[in-house]
Design an enzyme around this catalytic site. Structure first.
Site, short mmCIF file in Angstrom:
data_model
loop_
_atom_site.label_atom_id
_atom_site.label_comp_id
_atom_site.label_asym_id
_atom_site.label_seq_id
_atom_site.Cartn_x
_atom_site.Cartn_y
_atom_site.Cartn_z
N CYS A 1 41.90 21.01 15.80
CA CYS A 1 41.80 19.56 15.60
C CYS A 1 40.71 18.97 16.49
O CYS A 1 40.83 18.98 17.71
CB CYS A 1 43.18 18.95 15.90
SG CYS A 1 43.19 17.21 16.33
N CYS B 1 41.61 16.11 18.80
CA CYS B 1 42.44 16.62 19.91
C CYS B 1 41.56 17.16 21.02
O CYS B 1 41.79 16.90 22.20
CB CYS B 1 43.38 17.74 19.44
SG CYS B 1 44.56 17.22 18.19
#
Ligand SMILES: [Zn+2]
Length: 147
Positions: A71, A74
């Site tokens: 991600c 993230c």
């Protein structure tokens, strides 16, 4: 609040529960078992077993970053979360849960998007905020919760 009041602090290294006088919380206390610092200024990576111990036993709020290695947002937020740990400890414990590895936790807490921040106190979730944030916003959001 009396100066003899104590708090249960879960060690980020060996996950043993320590009893620390509130007054000593900011004096860099060490773990009674492994003798390493109870607060390092870094988020602690938790697997499912360690997560259970921290959430159930910690008497300071636990701020969890649910994330995954694939991600992009993230990974972008990771340095901000590191900075937030330096500002929020020892009043809070900052932790990271890799939802790729701890899929049961992600399912149990119904994590629909990542990154998602969730704040836990006394064994239950008290607040949640999906989406990447900068360090200042993480700190402001965490401190604005009534825990
Ligand atoms: Zn320890």
């Amino acid at each position: 609040m009396s100066t003899t009041e104590s708090l249960h602090i879960v060690c980020p290294h060996c996950h043993t529960t320590n009893r620390i006088a509130s007054a000593n919380l900011s004096a860099a206390p060490d773990c009674g078992k492994c003798h390493r610092p109870l607060f390092t200024g870094h988020p602690v990576a938790l697997d499912e077993a360690a997560f259970e111990k921290h959430i159930a036993r910690s008497q300071v709020p636990v701020l969890v970053d649910f994330w995954a290695p694939w991600c992009g947002p993230c990974r972008m937020m990771a340095p901000a979360f590191e900075q937030a740990a330096q500002q929020l400890e020892p009043g809070m414990r900052l932790a990271k849960v890799n939802t790729e590895e701890a899929q049961a936790l992600a399912a149990r807490f119904n994590i629909r998007s990542i990154p998602t921040l969730a704040l836990f106190m006394n064994g239950r979730e008290v607040a949640r905020q999906p989406g990447a944030m900068g360090a200042a916003d993480i700190v402001r959001w965490a401190r604005s919760q009534r825990v």
